[in-house]
Design an enzyme around this catalytic site. Structure first.
Site, short mmCIF file in Angstrom:
data_model
loop_
_atom_site.label_atom_id
_atom_site.label_comp_id
_atom_site.label_asym_id
_atom_site.label_seq_id
_atom_site.Cartn_x
_atom_site.Cartn_y
_atom_site.Cartn_z
N GLU A 186 0.80 -1.23 0.00
CA GLU A 186 0.00 0.00 0.00
C GLU A 186 0.83 1.28 0.00
O GLU A 186 0.37 2.31 -0.49
CB GLU A 186 -0.93 0.00 1.22
CG GLU A 186 -1.96 -1.11 1.25
CD GLU A 186 -3.01 -0.94 0.16
OE1 GLU A 186 -3.26 0.22 -0.24
OE2 GLU A 186 -3.55 -1.96 -0.33
N SER A 466 -48.56 -35.36 29.69
CA SER A 466 -48.19 -36.16 30.86
C SER A 466 -46.91 -35.71 31.55
O SER A 466 -46.54 -36.27 32.58
CB SER A 466 -48.07 -37.64 30.47
OG SER A 466 -49.33 -38.14 30.07
#
Length: 869
Positions: A186, A466
């Site tokens: 860069e 149940s």
């Protein structure tokens, strides 16, 4: 002669050029002054922004760290799942943290450095052996024995997603190869220029002219940082001018390491929906699921390449472009001597190596995270959770979560295929917790576990069927003078009539009645009629209070059908109730949150275990025996063959009307798990608890580590042998019978065939009989309501019931006429002083619920005799 006066020459008038030079000089001076003033303004803006700069960071969430201990139960596949969650790589030899190796049954692991809620633990190497699912020989790097070794915690996402997200790193933590590669790619003059690089601009111009297109930019790293912080990305000359000025000012005030650090944390490197991925620290986790310090050269090259255009070079959508860009960066690295030519050739041939896109989700566990947010909100605002960078340490176990997700996804698909159900019609939810701590190890709220929609584990209120019955039987077992596991319960038709004429007549599966049945077997077989009769005998309000003491806060209707499951609970609430059974009566508040620290790892708050005992350990242990029989001989016995026989599993099936809901809630000595299956439209599934949820539950539990052996009985419990009528069989004079636990307060009638000891009673009376001395009882203060019933009153009521049954049996022997009848008072409670007979009662009505007992398993008591020893 007249004299002539000499005239002095006139000064030449300023020319036009001169005038323009003066004017230009004045303009330059004004311009310079304006520029200085403007730069002062920019300088103030820059310094205010950077000096007070704080990143807006969402809270980061971590799983519980795996703690290795000598003697712990650990399956190899469980260990591999933990390594996968941490993204540890298997290598032949260890070369850096985040790696593990195996030779036979011996493992070596190099732990990464990690900041836990209680402090930082540095990178370290540990070795151990894993044999027969047991960990042993835990050693440190120098071979020293260790009691325990904690791995780092896996990052499992962020809270309140969307917006900018980053994981900032300090300059000292930046890998040198990354810093040098960025500079080489860069900004090659970064270490020498003063914010703006004329050489870089000239070099870019030449490269662009040669290529006939813009192939290289002239902006320095400093200029790019200024652009990322202060400006948008729309190209303009004014923006470039401001970038250059502020870059110079930035170089005046800040050194190169700081500028490079901020660039590495600020550059945009990806997008995930509304979530923007900023900085190399987060990008490393996003693309490779590992920390920045563990990146390999080819991975660094890919991330540096993405800085040019993360969308254009997206490695998932555009892998060919990403590969080309990565290799270009590798070439630059080789040119600058950052890697050798041999390394360049090797790295160039490697694949991209990015994680699966689904694995990079911001919130991969939405059901668990929703509960986590509920626990955090009393202490932290939404703004704090969104921006303060908090570190959230949780209870989630990645290996257990993965196991449950696979069981839910695979189980629903398999059931649809095997049962001929419509594809994708079944939905599911599951919760798995640690019994002792209440830690939520896993939670799934959808058959697609990562789907962030409706969370059925927390929000789906469905009738439990149940699953509620154990509360009825626990209420009975809390009265040891009146009920025990062998007490005979009448499983016969029962009819309750409301004031408006509606009739409630619960029936068993297959519409079969089973007559007098031991209490434990009535629960194990899930007989509806026996359970309803027992619950009405005990009183609705007493059963309701038991459910409350089990930690359930949901609405409980005061109607008889509540006894059979006309109660709507979420899977999370059911888990809390059954964890109380598993924990010996101690209710531990379920939690997902362990601790919170700030962004720097300094602890802010620690959340401790919260527990309360509302149920005595003795009746809960007796109930546990009955729930174990559910799996051994009851409605859950289809799972028995797939579960290890040395582990004391217990649980209960649950099915609601028209097979709308399929439940199973069960536990081992260590873990409680609940599974629900059903449809969002509440239509029929054709699945019972045994044929649906139980199969998924068993798939989960058989793959988890469990403590082996029998569960120790609490003080106040003794084992006795009884016959099929619940009468005591003295083993010195009788053989056979069933050995089961009883409370010391229970007084059993002797079996008639076992009275041989009466022949020597005169001898025992003369010399004394130690067997007649009272046994040690549990401390009175530990007993809960329902204990201490007067035995004389109990015997009187028993004689009255026997007399009524003899006198009031009708011609069919099924319906009683007359006798004392229970009344429903204005509070909606039963007066249980008399016996509940079979005459219709004036009670509120709710819909009938089915039993969980398959037809082939609904056998009368006489058929159970062959199972007795």
């Amino acid at each position: 002669m007249a004299s002539t006066k000499r005239r002095r020459p006139r000064a030449p008038r300023p020319g036009r050029l001169h005038r323009w030079l003066v004017r230009l000089g004045l303009l330059a001076l004004v311009g310079a002054l304006a520029l200085v003033a403007y730069m002062i303004y920019l300088d103030v803006q820059l310094r205010e922004q950077l000096d007070s700069r704080q990143y807006q960071l969402p809270a980061r969430v971590f799983a519980r760290p795996l703690v290795l201990r000598d003697g712990m139960v650990m399956r190899p596949d469980e260990l591999l799942a933990e390594f996968a969650a941490l993204n540890y790589r298997e290598k032949k030899t260890l070369s850096e943290p985040g790696q593990w190796t195996r030779e036979g049954m011996d493992y070596r692991v190099w732990r990464r450095d990690f900041v836990h809620a209680d402090g930082r633990e540095p990178a370290a190497v540990v070795s151990f052996r894993l044999r027969n699912d047991e960990l042993s020989n835990l050693r440190g790097e120098q071979g020293e024995p260790l009691r325990e070794f904690r791995l780092d915690a896996a990052a499992i996402g962020t809270l309140l997603g969307g917006g900018d997200d980053r994981n900032p790193v300090r300059f000292a933590d930046i890998p040198p190869l990354l810093a040098n590669t960025l500079i080489a790619v860069e900004d090659q003059d970064f270490l020498h220029h003063f914010g703006v690089s004329p050489r870089g601009i000239a070099r870019a111009m030449v490269a662009n002219l040669r290529a006939g297109a813009v192939v290289q930019g002239g902006s320095t790293i400093t200029q790019q940082l200024v652009k990322n912080i202060f400006f948008d990305h729309k190209p303009s000359l004014w923006r470039k001018f401001n970038e250059a000025l502020m870059a110079v000012l930035m170089e005046l005030h800040y050194d190169k390491p700081y500028i490079l650090q901020e660039y590495i944390n600020e550059v945009w490197l990806g997008q995930q929906g509304s979530r923007a991925i900023y900085g190399f620290g987060l990008a490393s986790e996003f693309y490779f699921q590992k920390p920045l310090s563990s990146l390999e050269p080819q991975e660094i090259a890919l991330l540096v390449g993405l800085a040019k255009g993360a969308s254009y070079y997206n490695p998932w959508r555009n892998p060919e472009r990403a590969m080309e860009r990565r290799n270009t960066v590798l070439e630059v690295m080789a040119e600058h001597g950052l890697i050798t030519p041999e390394q360049y050739r090797r790295y160039r041939a490697m694949p991209l190596g990015v994680a699966r896109e689904a694995g990079a989700a911001q919130n991969p566990y939405p059901a668990f995270t929703e509960r986590l947010l509920q626990e955090l909100r009393p202490y932290y605002s939404i703004e704090e959770l969104r921006t303060a960078g908090l570190r959230i340490y949780t209870t989630l176990a990645p290996s257990v979560q993965k196991l449950v997700e696979n069981a839910i996804s695979g189980g629903t698909e398999r059931l649809e295929k095997d049962r001929g159900l419509q594809a994708d019609s079944l939905q599911a939810a599951s919760v798995v917790v640690d019994n002792e701590t209440g830690d939520v190890l896993a939670m799934v709220g959808d058959r697609r576990p990562s789907y962030p929609g409706f969370n059925r584990a927390l929000e789906a209120r469905r009738q439990v069927g149940s699953l509620i019955k154990p509360a009825v039987y626990l209420t009975a077992l809390e009265r040891p003078y009146q009920y025990n596991l062998a007490t005979l319960i009448d499983d016969a038709p029962i009819r309750v009539e409301a004031a408006d004429g509606q009739v409630w007549m619960p029936s068993n599966f297959g519409n079969r009645s089973h007559g007098l049945t031991p209490l434990y077997l009535a629960l194990a077989k899930s007989y509806n009629q026996a359970s309803a009769r027992l619950g009405l005998d005990l009183g609705l309000e007493n059963v309701r209070q038991t459910i409350r003491r089990l930690g359930v806060q949901a609405d409980l209707p005061r109607v008889p059908s509540m006894l059979l499951g006309a109660v709507e609970l979420t899977p999370f609430e059911v888990t809390g109730m059954y964890q109380t059974f598993a924990n010996g009566g101690e209710t531990v508040e379920l939690r997902t949150l362990l601790a919170v620290s700030d962004a720097n790892g300094e602890q802010i708050q620690k959340f401790r275990r919260k527990a309360a005992r509302n149920v005595d350990a003795v009746p809960v242990f007796l109930l546990r025996y009955a729930l174990e029989q559910v799996i051994l001989v009851g409605t859950g016995d289809s799972a028995r063959r797939s579960l290890p026989g040395s582990v004391a599993f217990a649980g209960k099936t649950g099915t609601t009307n028209d097979y709308r809901d399929s439940w199973f809630a069960g536990f081992s000595p260590d873990i409680t798990a609940v599974v629900w299956l059903g449809r969002d439209d509440n239509e029929r599934t054709s699945l019972t608890g045994a044929t649906g949820a139980l199969a998924v539950w068993a798939d989960i539990m058989r793959k988890l580590p469990h403590r082996h052996g029998r569960v120790a009985a609490p003080r106040g419990v003794e084992y006795k042998t009884v016959n099929q009528r619940g009468q005591y069989m003295d083993p010195r004079y009788c053989k056979g019978g069933r050995n089961m636990p009883f409370s010391y307060e229970t007084r059993l009638e002797p079996a008639p065939g076992c009275a041989g000891s009466e022949r020597f009673r005169w001898f025992r009376d003369f010399f004394g009989d130690d067997r007649r001395q009272p046994r040690e009882l549990a401390p009175e203060q530990e007993m809960t309501p329902g204990w201490g019933v007067d035995p004389n009153d109990q015997r009187r009521q028993q004689r009255e019931r026997q007399l009524q049954e003899q006198l009031q049996m009708d011609d069919q022997g099924q319906q009683l006429n007359g006798g004392e009848r229970d009344e429903f008072d204005t509070q909606g409670e039963f007066d249980t002083q008399g016996e509940f007979d079979r005459e219709p009662l004036q009670l509120p009505i709710s819909e009938e619920l089915d039993s969980d007992v398959p037809v082939e398993e609904a056998r009368p008591w006489a058929e159970e005799e062959e199972q007795w020893p």
